[in-house]
Design a protein around this motif. Structure first.
Motif, PDB file in Angstrom:
ATOM      1  N   SER A  92       0.767  -1.050   0.002  1.00 39.75           N
ATOM      2  CA  SER A  92      -0.087   0.007   0.003  1.00 39.75           C
ATOM      3  C   SER A  92       0.868   1.259   0.033  1.00 39.75           C
ATOM      4  O   SER A  92       1.386   1.802   1.116  1.00 39.75           O
ATOM      5  CB  SER A  92      -0.778  -0.308   1.247  1.00 39.75           C
ATOM      6  OG  SER A  92      -1.861   1.194   1.338  1.00 39.75           O
ATOM      7  N   GLU A  99      -7.587  -3.694   8.597  1.00 35.44           N
ATOM      8  CA  GLU A  99      -7.214  -4.745   7.884  1.00 35.44           C
ATOM      9  C   GLU A  99      -7.037  -6.113   9.006  1.00 35.44           C
ATOM     10  O   GLU A  99      -7.380  -7.032   8.637  1.00 35.44           O
ATOM     11  CB  GLU A  99      -5.814  -4.850   7.215  1.00 35.44           C
ATOM     12  CG  GLU A  99      -5.495  -5.879   6.553  1.00 35.44           C
ATOM     13  CD  GLU A  99      -4.304  -5.911   5.375  1.00 35.44           C
ATOM     14  OE1 GLU A  99      -4.009  -6.846   4.713  1.00 35.44           O
ATOM     15  OE2 GLU A  99      -3.754  -4.529   5.405  1.00 35.44           O
ATOM     16  N   ARG A 126      -5.118 -10.411  -4.475  1.00 42.26           N
ATOM     17  CA  ARG A 126      -5.726  -9.183  -4.725  1.00 42.26           C
ATOM     18  C   ARG A 126      -6.428  -9.229  -6.161  1.00 42.26           C
ATOM     19  O   ARG A 126      -5.807  -9.968  -6.937  1.00 42.26           O
ATOM     20  CB  ARG A 126      -4.620  -7.847  -4.923  1.00 42.26           C
ATOM     21  CG  ARG A 126      -4.124  -7.667  -3.661  1.00 42.26           C
ATOM     22  CD  ARG A 126      -3.180  -6.411  -3.561  1.00 42.26           C
ATOM     23  NE  ARG A 126      -2.903  -6.005  -2.299  1.00 42.26           N
ATOM     24  CZ  ARG A 126      -3.604  -5.149  -1.308  1.00 42.26           C
ATOM     25  NH1 ARG A 126      -4.308  -4.497  -1.997  1.00 42.26           N
ATOM     26  NH2 ARG A 126      -2.956  -4.931  -0.345  1.00 42.26           N
ATOM     27  N   GLU A 128      -9.383  -4.458  -7.473  1.00 39.33           N
ATOM     28  CA  GLU A 128      -8.397  -4.021  -6.256  1.00 39.33           C
ATOM     29  C   GLU A 128      -7.054  -3.555  -6.796  1.00 39.33           C
ATOM     30  O   GLU A 128      -6.570  -2.475  -6.400  1.00 39.33           O
ATOM     31  CB  GLU A 128      -8.454  -5.017  -5.317  1.00 39.33           C
ATOM     32  CG  GLU A 128      -7.805  -4.698  -4.107  1.00 39.33           C
ATOM     33  CD  GLU A 128      -8.076  -5.672  -3.041  1.00 39.33           C
ATOM     34  OE1 GLU A 128      -7.579  -5.525  -1.703  1.00 39.33           O
ATOM     35  OE2 GLU A 128      -8.432  -6.684  -3.137  1.00 39.33           O
ATOM     36  N   SER A 176      -7.896  -2.925   1.544  1.00 33.78           N
ATOM     37  CA  SER A 176      -7.779  -4.275   1.924  1.00 33.78           C
ATOM     38  C   SER A 176      -8.971  -4.782   2.763  1.00 33.78           C
ATOM     39  O   SER A 176      -9.292  -5.885   2.473  1.00 33.78           O
ATOM     40  CB  SER A 176      -6.292  -4.465   2.518  1.00 33.78           C
ATOM     41  OG  SER A 176      -6.034  -6.093   2.777  1.00 33.78           O
TER      42      SER A 176
END
Length: 722
Positions: free
Chosen positions: A57, A100, A240, A244, A298
């Protein structure tokens, strides 16, 4: 010939009486966030702040980099302002990793419940050579050796008897038994598993209740569907999804743009005589980049998978869940999905001089010896009538059971004084007509003509006519009437199809019935299209035609003949009770083996996409208020005219910057429950959903920060030095 007819459109599956939903996954349906989950997630949140973990991220990695920089600067030149900014930058990173971690903690709790259903067992493995297995000898009688279930491999053959646990996923290749699957599906009613059909698959960890079966292992312990579900809900196998990944790339690009913008701001500020403190620039950067959606992205994906798992559906990939949200065409099997699966008696149609009450009494008595679902439904239909006749048979009565050869059932009643015995028969029209001819006591031509009209009328509506006849002694036989059997559409199905149409999804009923029957049922259920007399090749061809038109297709199936279509579908949901070929071909497995679950899967997919879109909209919109907070605070001392932009009337430049940073962190924490629970989905068109989300989350994202930052500023302004 295949008939594909266009027409002008389930409730959740009906559980058998007495069943419960107590499986670990269903039991996990809970509030979006509990304090116990938060406490369990704290260690994971702290570990998640490791820069090596945050590499996935870039948004959060930039925030953490800014927090490190401000920490160094605050230590070098301490002030209340610098330490407050530093503290809340670290809080921003922590809240993001906490979101998350909470989502993963929920999955671990479900995994613990699932893992409790697993246990190491001893399996009786057949050790005969392959030529012996193919010789026709009963496998259950061949030599076997006891081994640990963990030592089984694909292709091993094991014998499981009543009271024993099935050691791994597999297919029944010999025998039939009742199996308790409640530990996996939550259904307390046992199910039948047998060889040679579409109900041959068994799941490791379930218990055989009766008889004996021989199972060929397809997924040994450690590789079973339950093991794969445990890995999925724990997050260790979550990859992912394309959407996403695309959104993460967009957020990365926006972050890079804002980093360049802030980095180049200082030279212009110096040139203008308005040099800025580095801590202020870091605060500006963190408030401008899309931290809200970056922090929750996430968690949204994990929670979406979590909601699917709660419905006892194992998705092989997140891509399938997203595809479910974009489905355009839904293929549904008729039997067991749209209809109850067994034809039911729905109407009694008298013929000739017979009354409806007389027909009802005769039909009931003639059906007492018919143990088929159709026969039982006739008894139920009559018994539920307000004028239902007495159900007791007189002494001396002789039941005539239904057989596949005669296609009739009936009863011979003892005669009363002065009258002969009464013979009642109920069955297929051709079978009853043969019986009438055998009695040498044919009804009148007028009665036969009326009977033919009633039979044709029922057949034209897609129903099945059963004829009821009576013979009293040696008198001519009487045809009393016709019982209308039909595939009964499940309650609420039309409403569910209306909802699907509102979503923009076209429904196609797939059936092996003839076109007349298929059209009648489709019209009653409200299905858009029909594929009648369908073969596996027809299903595959239909899916390919739809996909060539740019549409995404979903379907459910359980048989080997469904495997090609399941593999071709964008969302292929295989039933856990089905064959291994079907489960390997699909990209989802429904452990409840409920074909109507396909509708819920579509709703979960749409909710995932809507939640992600709504929170992205909110994240982008709430940056606007931060401009009005931070930019005037940065330059108002040098350019007093910028005071006009201080529309919130913030106390001071320092309090404005601190308030914006605090709000930026707290809004993440406030949105965690929504990210985990998901935005409520209401079936409607795409344009209506877009308008609603823009109004609620776009406008809300604009207004909320103005109110939040102002309230925080009122509290912060009370601190000395701000």
């Amino acid at each position: 010939m295949t008939h594909h007819t266009t027409l002008t459109p389930p409730q959740p599956s009906t559980r058998p009486s007495g069943t419960t939903a107590s499986a670990p996954l269903r039991g996990a349906r809970q509030r979006s966030v509990t304090w116990a989950q938060v406490r369990a997630a704290l260690p994971g949140a702290l570990r998640g702040m490791d820069p090596r973990t945050l590499r996935h991220s870039p948004v959060l990695l930039v925030v953490e980099g800014g927090a490190v920089l401000t920490t160094v600067l605050a230590a070098a030149s301490p002030s209340l302002f610098s330490w407050l900014v530093t503290l809340w930058l670290w809080a921003t990173v922590f809240f993001a990793t906490l979101a998350e971690s909470i989502a993963e903690a929920r999955g671990r709790a479900q995994a613990s419940s699932l893992r409790a259903t697993q246990r190491t067992t001893t399996a009786r493995k057949v050790v005969a050579p392959r030529d012996t297995l193919a010789s026709g000898t009963s496998l259950g009688e061949l030599p076997a050796v006891e081994v640990a279930s963990a030592d089984l491999t694909v292709g091993d053959v094991v014998v499981v008897v009543a009271g024993e646990t099935i050691p791994g996923d597999g297919d029944v290749i010999e025998g039939v038994a009742t199996v308790d699957e409640s530990a996996i599906t939550g259904e307390s009613a046992p199910v039948i598993r047998e060889s040679g059909g579409d109900r041959c698959a068994v799941t490791g960890g379930t218990v055989v209740l009766s008889d004996r079966i021989v199972v060929r292992i397809t997924n040994p312990p450690g590789q079973s569907f339950v093991d794969r579900m445990i890995a999925l809900v724990e997050g260790s196998e979550r990859q992912r999804t394309p959407n996403e990944v695309a959104l993460n790339l967009l957020l990365t690009a926006l972050t890079a743009v804002f980093v360049l913008a802030v980095a180049t701001l200082q030279p212009f500020a110096v040139y203008s005589g308005a040099r800025q403190d580095v801590i202020v620039l870091v605060a500006l950067l963190v408030c401008l980049i899309p931290t809200t959606i970056g922090a929750l992205l996430s968690a949204i994906g994990i929670a979406g998978m979590d909601r699917l798992v709660q419905r006892n559906v194992l998705a092989m990939s997140g891509r399938a869940v997203e595809a479910a949200g974009d489905v355009d065409v839904l293929l549904l099997d008729k039997t067991g999905t749209i209809t109850y699966g067994n034809r039911r008696a729905t109407d009694l149609l008298p013929v000739g001089d017979a009354g409806e009450a007389e027909l009802a009494a005769a039909a009931r008595l003639a059906s007492l010896a018919d143990d088929t679902p159709e026969g039982r439904s006739i008894v139920e239909l009559v018994d539920h009538r307000s004028d239902a006749p007495a159900g007791e048979l007189p002494a001396g009565s002789e039941l005539v059971p239904f057989t596949a050869q005669t296609r009739m059932s009936g009863v011979d009643l003892p005669g009363t004084p002065g009258e002969g015995a009464v013979r009642l028969r109920k069955g297929a029209a051709s079978a009853v007509q043969r019986w009438l001819r055998s009695t040498a006591a044919q009804p009148t031509a007028e009665t036969l003509d009326e009977l033919s009209r009633q039979v044709d009328s029922v057949a034209r509506t897609g129903g099945t006519p059963l004829v009821v006849a009576q013979q009293l002694g040696d008198a001519p036989a009487r045809v009393l009437g016709v019982v209308h059997l039909k595939d009964v559409v499940k309650d609420g199905v039309r409403e569910r199809f209306d909802e699907l149409r509102a979503m923009g999804i076209r429904t196609v009923m797939v059936t092996g019935d003839n076109a007349v029957t298929a059209r009648a049922i489709a019209a009653e259920a409200g299905v858009d299209d029909v594929l009648a007399e369908a073969t596996p090749e027809d299903k595959l061809a239909l899916i390919r035609r739809e996909q060539e038109g740019g549409r995404l297709v979903a379907m459910a199936g359980d048989g080997t003949n469904d495997a090609p279509a399941l593999a071709q579908s964008d969302v292929g949901v295989a039933m856990a009770s089905g064959t291994s070929a079907a489960k390997e071909a699909g990209n989802m497995v429904d452990l409840d083996s409920d074909p109507t679950k396909l509708i819920e899967i579509v709703e979960v997919g749409k909710q995932l996409l809507i939640t992600r879109g709504a929170l992205t909209t909110f994240s982008v919109a709430n940056d606007v208020a931060k401009y009005f907070a931070i930019l005037p605070a940065m330059f108002v001392g040098f350019f007093p005219q910028l005071g006009l932009l201080n529309v919130m009337g913030l106390h001071s430049p320092e309090s404005a910057i601190v308030s914006a940073v605090i709000f930026n962190a707290l809004v993440i924490l406030a949105l965690v429950p929504l990210a985990l629970r998901g935005v409520r989905y209401r079936p409607s068109s795409a344009s209506a959903l877009l308008r609603r989300n823009l109004c609620v989350y776009g406008l809300g994202g604009l207004v909320a920060p103005f109110l939040g930052i102002k309230l925080i500023d009122l509290a912060v302004s009370l601190l000395p030095g701000l």
